[in-house]
Design a protein around this motif. Sequence first.
Motif, mmCIF file in Angstrom:
data_model
loop_
_atom_site.group_PDB
_atom_site.id
_atom_site.type_symbol
_atom_site.label_atom_id
_atom_site.label_comp_id
_atom_site.label_asym_id
_atom_site.label_seq_id
_atom_site.Cartn_x
_atom_site.Cartn_y
_atom_site.Cartn_z
ATOM 1 N N LEU A 1 0.842 -1.194 0.000
ATOM 2 C CA LEU A 1 0.000 0.000 0.000
ATOM 3 C C LEU A 1 0.876 1.243 0.000
ATOM 4 N N MET A 2 0.517 2.204 -0.857
ATOM 5 C CA MET A 2 1.241 3.470 -0.860
ATOM 6 C C MET A 2 1.003 4.187 0.475
ATOM 7 N N PRO A 3 1.921 5.052 0.910
ATOM 8 C CA PRO A 3 1.823 5.670 2.238
ATOM 9 C C PRO A 3 0.525 6.438 2.478
ATOM 10 N N ASN A 4 -0.091 6.960 1.400
ATOM 11 C CA ASN A 4 -1.294 7.776 1.599
ATOM 12 C C ASN A 4 -2.582 6.958 1.645
ATOM 13 N N TRP A 5 -2.517 5.646 1.298
ATOM 14 C CA TRP A 5 -3.738 4.897 0.980
ATOM 15 C C TRP A 5 -4.716 4.820 2.156
ATOM 16 N N LYS A 6 -4.232 4.653 3.360
ATOM 17 C CA LYS A 6 -5.124 4.534 4.523
ATOM 18 C C LYS A 6 -5.457 5.893 5.145
ATOM 19 N N TRP A 7 -4.994 6.958 4.506
ATOM 20 C CA TRP A 7 -5.277 8.287 5.036
ATOM 21 C C TRP A 7 -6.353 9.010 4.234
ATOM 22 N N LEU A 8 -6.562 8.614 2.994
ATOM 23 C CA LEU A 8 -7.560 9.308 2.178
ATOM 24 C C LEU A 8 -8.084 8.365 1.090
#
Length: 415
Positions: free
Chosen positions: A144-151
């Motif tokens: 998962l890319m670093p932003n995936w669980k944030w937005l």
Amino acid sequence: MSTFVDIPVGSDFPLQNLPYGVFSTANKVNRRIGVAIGEKILDLSVVATFYPEYVQNALRADVLNELMELGYDAWNDVRRITKSLLTTGSDLHQNTELQKIALINQSDAQMHLPAKIGDYTDFYSSIHHATNVGVMFRGKENALMPNWKWLPVGYHGRASSVVVSGTPINRPLGQTQPVDGADPVFGPCRLFDFELEMAFFIGGPANKLGERVTTKEAAKRVFGFVLMNDWSARDVQKWEYVPLGPFTAKNVGTSISPWVVTVAALEPFAVPNFPQDPKPFPYLQHDEVFNFDINLIVDIKPEKGTQTTVSQSNYKYLYWTALQQIAHHSVTGCNLNPGDLLASGTISGETSDSYGSMLELSWKGTRTISLGGNETRKFLQDGDEVIIRGFCNGEYRIGFGECRGKVLPTIPFEN
């Protein structure tokens, strides 16, 4: 409540469903709004006078945008009166002459796009799909890319190539790089794929540019859901997506089912929202349950072969909810209009038989998918028809009908 309309066993369209669609018939070619009931369509333009005056023009329109714009309370009024009209003992039940012109056989109808789609956005909201793709191309450590669980990750798609179920799709041409590091070539896509998705139409009055829609407000902005197949040229996508993301690999065609199933019909099948960790920012948080147990099935039917189920997934696997998608889409003040289409992204489950694309089912072409007999696939071939079905099961069945599309050969390129 019971209906006087015959409802076959296992029908997608009982009295509890009442999805909206736009249709025409050979003897009456103008497009009009209808509601599916059993194997019939209730022509709302014929019975519009049974409804409050403020919704009658919307029910006589040739697309659903005006009804979408009227908002949540109007949708409830129309649904309540429609259900009453179709109930045993109603005025429509007792008027057999009116029934003859108001109830149309679905088999006699041609279905059309249910709305004028001004804008189309595709999200990437299935954690299992995102993880699978990440493992394939980056390895387990960086799935998962670093932003995936944030937005809720998404991109703006092409509304003009959204088509109704049954519309054939030609294999696209494009640039590809068959061998890493080599020069690209131009020709027909070799790795053509389906993507199992669902989408919803935005309703309610548009928010003005600069105004945000909160997660609390968002539930009243979801008019209803459709099935979706976002056709994808994987080899074209691999070469072109850096650095700005999907482009021609995704604008070849996006198929949707003709029937729009309302949130009211889906509410009895609500299930807990997918657990989220880390906790989202406050603008993405909501306590309302807005996840649904919708079974999703994908079949492939070769031109000369047997129709075979290749995937069985479920809407409930989405990490980000529709409410969060709306809130994030509009957090910058982006104005969302009635008829805008927001899609889920590919919906994959936890097991290999629930993956929502050929890319995953064949694991980037390293596995072969059996279609019965001697037919096998890694990606789609010309003549293949992809059929997506969706339904909720409980005391009754709420279905979406089908989203179908057949792959046709490439249209030759001429200088």
